[in-house]
Design an enzyme around this catalytic site. Structure first.
Site, PDB file in Angstrom:
ATOM      1  N   ASP A  32       0.852  -1.192   0.000  1.00  0.00           N
ATOM      2  CA  ASP A  32       0.000   0.000   0.000  1.00  0.00           C
ATOM      3  C   ASP A  32       0.888   1.242   0.000  1.00  0.00           C
ATOM      4  O   ASP A  32       1.785   1.370   0.839  1.00  0.00           O
ATOM      5  CB  ASP A  32      -0.893  -0.019   1.244  1.00  0.00           C
ATOM      6  CG  ASP A  32      -1.678   1.271   1.439  1.00  0.00           C
ATOM      7  OD1 ASP A  32      -1.948   1.957   0.432  1.00  0.00           O
ATOM      8  OD2 ASP A  32      -2.010   1.586   2.591  1.00  0.00           O
ATOM      9  N   ASP A  36      -4.312   3.792   2.582  1.00  0.00           N
ATOM     10  CA  ASP A  36      -5.709   3.427   2.821  1.00  0.00           C
ATOM     11  C   ASP A  36      -5.862   1.993   3.325  1.00  0.00           C
ATOM     12  O   ASP A  36      -6.982   1.500   3.487  1.00  0.00           O
ATOM     13  CB  ASP A  36      -6.557   3.643   1.568  1.00  0.00           C
ATOM     14  CG  ASP A  36      -6.153   2.729   0.406  1.00  0.00           C
ATOM     15  OD1 ASP A  36      -5.151   1.990   0.540  1.00  0.00           O
ATOM     16  OD2 ASP A  36      -6.833   2.757  -0.641  1.00  0.00           O
ATOM     17  N   ASP A  40      -1.868  -1.401  -3.814  1.00  0.00           N
ATOM     18  CA  ASP A  40      -2.191  -0.691  -5.049  1.00  0.00           C
ATOM     19  C   ASP A  40      -1.110  -0.941  -6.108  1.00  0.00           C
ATOM     20  O   ASP A  40      -0.086  -1.575  -5.840  1.00  0.00           O
ATOM     21  CB  ASP A  40      -2.341   0.817  -4.787  1.00  0.00           C
ATOM     22  CG  ASP A  40      -1.259   1.379  -3.882  1.00  0.00           C
ATOM     23  OD1 ASP A  40      -0.064   1.180  -4.210  1.00  0.00           O
ATOM     24  OD2 ASP A  40      -1.585   1.992  -2.851  1.00  0.00           O
ATOM     25  N   ASP A 211      -9.869 -17.211 -15.144  1.00  0.00           N
ATOM     26  CA  ASP A 211     -10.570 -17.677 -13.962  1.00  0.00           C
ATOM     27  C   ASP A 211     -11.722 -18.596 -14.365  1.00  0.00           C
ATOM     28  O   ASP A 211     -12.452 -18.322 -15.316  1.00  0.00           O
ATOM     29  CB  ASP A 211     -11.115 -16.456 -13.196  1.00  0.00           C
ATOM     30  CG  ASP A 211     -11.733 -16.815 -11.875  1.00  0.00           C
ATOM     31  OD1 ASP A 211     -11.006 -17.283 -10.982  1.00  0.00           O
ATOM     32  OD2 ASP A 211     -12.957 -16.617 -11.721  1.00  0.00           O
ATOM     33  N   GLU A 281      -7.703 -21.855 -15.355  1.00  0.00           N
ATOM     34  CA  GLU A 281      -8.010 -22.522 -14.089  1.00  0.00           C
ATOM     35  C   GLU A 281      -9.141 -23.511 -14.328  1.00  0.00           C
ATOM     36  O   GLU A 281     -10.243 -23.124 -14.709  1.00  0.00           O
ATOM     37  CB  GLU A 281      -8.439 -21.501 -13.037  1.00  0.00           C
ATOM     38  CG  GLU A 281      -8.877 -22.137 -11.730  1.00  0.00           C
ATOM     39  CD  GLU A 281      -9.662 -21.188 -10.833  1.00  0.00           C
ATOM     40  OE1 GLU A 281      -9.487 -21.275  -9.600  1.00  0.00           O
ATOM     41  OE2 GLU A 281     -10.462 -20.383 -11.346  1.00  0.00           O
TER      42      GLU A 281
END
Length: 552
Positions: A32, A36, A40, A211, A281
């Site tokens: 980060d 926050d 990121d 995915d 996957e």
């Protein structure tokens, strides 16, 4: 200070993915930079030199797209933008530039079996039965008694159907009710998701992790699934025994034959761009290898797939041999990507250890085994530190799957906690604020800064092991043949050209002495990082959780 390895000619070759080492970054929990409590893209940029110094070939980024985050970004509301919590498209482009400078390929998640219910496509689709996107999702009428169209179940528990009061129909969701399934029988839907893929290809990404790649199509006739076969494990996630999803054989809600033609369309698009790859996957229970074979054969569909076969609790020679041998026998011209951990399963150190005192030893031998298997391999952030599963209270959970099945199952948050960078800093250097998941005190003691200065650390072992793998062509894409041994020993050869290597691993908690397998003539022992096995006359002497390598 870590130094990144120099670019190799292989990183520019069309088959760079074959035998590649891929490092999975879970952006929420990596670094980060804006305070926050959530990782990121700028944090990824900051840590790219660390990743490159591991000796990996590519990074795989879990979803960073615009999303309401009901399923931590696997519920996408805009396929062509970065969620503000992670940054901007400009940040993404900067990350791509820096990754290329360091010789790293970039693979991104594509979650196209379903969207968020906040996606504009779904908002329009649910508005009426006759708008331009009315058939973009899987809608069906209720039975005369008002119940769902069939018996299909959601992976996350309960029915796979949700009633919508606007259309007065049910829509299908394989996962959360807020993750409606796209209708891939509609050609316009296929075109739209391929346009989103093209958007990222144009930005220079090197590949896609797809995915739930076998969930794209459903049975048009909406036939009921039969009860599950006794020897199948269908859930595709941890703890199927607490989830009724595993009580069905999923013959009709996924893995439909129409998926093959769509994967060919996907591959045809990728083939317009040089040196791109795909890894799918596949969660298909006992049918997974058959599905992988279908999806990777012929060179016109996926480049490679991975299954959940090595993502369970079994770390034994017989299990590893069965998984790898079964793949090699069933998947003739396809390619596999092996992993012991990812963002969906309990960290493998916790799955494999028998007592806490052997954590570091298990972490090291697991890395050695994984690095010598035939196939590409995926590493999950933090496994190179030997991180165990974090223990969390119910109040800390954010994973809807874990919340749904608590207390029988604790969910996936324990493997998703923040990366630990600096033992001396608040939140282990991950953030200056309270993170979205707590930093484990046990993890903090294993932080990168502590292991950087320890030549005997798990981190040092990973770096040395990956360097060893990269220095031997037989380990990248050479042949693999298992040898007959007792059940506590895993023995195989890896060969390519003139190079032929023997590997023997003792996964028992006690020493072993075994005879050299029949037909094998050892030329010389080969030093392998972390392995201390010895060749004595006609025997190989192995310590507990140890290994040996020889040139033949």
């Amino acid at each position: 200070m870590t130094k990144s390895p120099a670019k190799t000619a292989r990183s520019h070759s069309a088959d760079w993915w074959r035998g590649a080492v891929i490092y999975q970054v879970y952006p929420r929990s990596f670094q980060d930079t804006d305070g926050d409590g959530i990782g990121d893209i700028k944090g990824i940029i900051e840590r790219l030199p660390y990743i490159a110094a591991l000796g990996v070939d590519a990074i795989w980024l879990s979803p960073f797209f615009t999303s309401p985050q009901a399923d931590m970004g696997y519920d996408v509301s805009d396929y062509c933008d970065v969620d503000p919590m992670f940054g901007t498209l400009a940040d993404f482009d900067q990350m791509m530039t820096e990754a290329k400078r360091l010789g790293l390929k970039v693979i991104i998640d594509q979650v196209i079996s379903h969207t968020s219910d906040q996606h504009p496509w779904f908002k329009e689709s649910r508005a009426s039965r006759d708008n331009s996107k009315a058939d973009w999702f899987v809608w069906a009428a209720a039975k005369p008694d008002g119940t769902a169209p069939n018996n299909w179940l959601s992976v996350f528990g309960g029915p796979a159907w949700e009633w919508d009061g606007v259309r007065k129909q049910y829509y299908m969701h394989n996962f959360l009710a807020s993750q409606p399934d796209l209708n891939f029988h509609n050609r316009e839907v296929q075109d739209a998701v391929l346009d989103a893929v093209k958007f990222w290809l144009e930005r220079g990404v090197d590949g896609f992790r797809l995915d739930t790649v076998n969930y794209y199509f459903h049975d048009k006739e909406l036939r009921d699934n039969p009860p599950h076969a006794p020897d199948s494990e269908e859930a595709g996630l941890d703890a199927p025994d607490v989830n009724p999803y595993g009580m069905q054989s999923h013959l009709y809600d996924k893995t439909q034959p129409e998926n093959i033609e769509f994967l060919k369309r996907f591959r045809a698009l990728l083939d317009q761009y040089p040196d791109r790859t795909t890894v799918g996957e596949v969660g298909d229970g006992a049918r997974s290898l058959k599905t992988v074979a279908a999806y990777t054969s012929g060179g016109d569909k996926l480049h490679m797939c991975y299954t959940f076969d090595l993502l369970g609790p079994d770390f034994t020679p017989s299990h590893i041999r069965h998984c790898v041998d079964s793949f090699q026998k069933q998947v003739k011209d396809g390619w596999v990507c092996w992993a012991f951990s990812n963002h969906d399963v309990t960290r493998h150190v916790s799955r494999f250890v028998q007592d806490a005192g052997e954590r570091e030893t298990v972490a090291k031998i697991a890395a050695s085994v994984l690095a010598t298997l035939r196939g590409s391999i995926c590493l999950y952030q933090g496994e190179e530190l030997g991180l165990p599963e974090a223990e969390l209270s119910f109040e800390d959970l954010r994973d809807p799957y874990g919340i749904r099945f608590w207390p029988a199952f604790k969910g996936r948050d324990g493997c998703r906690t923040p990366m630990v960078w600096d033992k001396t800093k608040s939140q282990a250097g991950f953030s200056t604020a309270k993170p979205w998941l707590p930093v484990s005190a046990e993890h903090q003691a294993l932080a990168v800064d502590t292991q950087e200065s320890d030549a005997a650390s798990v981190l040092a072992h990973y770096r040395a092991t990956l360097a060893f793998r990269k220095s031997h062509p037989a380990l990248i894409d050479g042949d693999m043949e298992f040898l007959a041994t007792n059940e506590d020993v895993l023995a195989f050869t890896r060969s390519k050209g003139e190079e032929r290597l023997l590997f023997v691993f003792n996964l028992r908690r006690g020493p072993q002495e075994i005879g050299i397998p029949a037909g094998i003539k050892v030329k010389e022992a080969v030093a392998v990082p972390g392995l201390s096995g010895r060749h004595v006359a006609t025997e190989i002497h192995l310590g507990p959780l140890d290994g040996f390598c020889a040139r033949l």
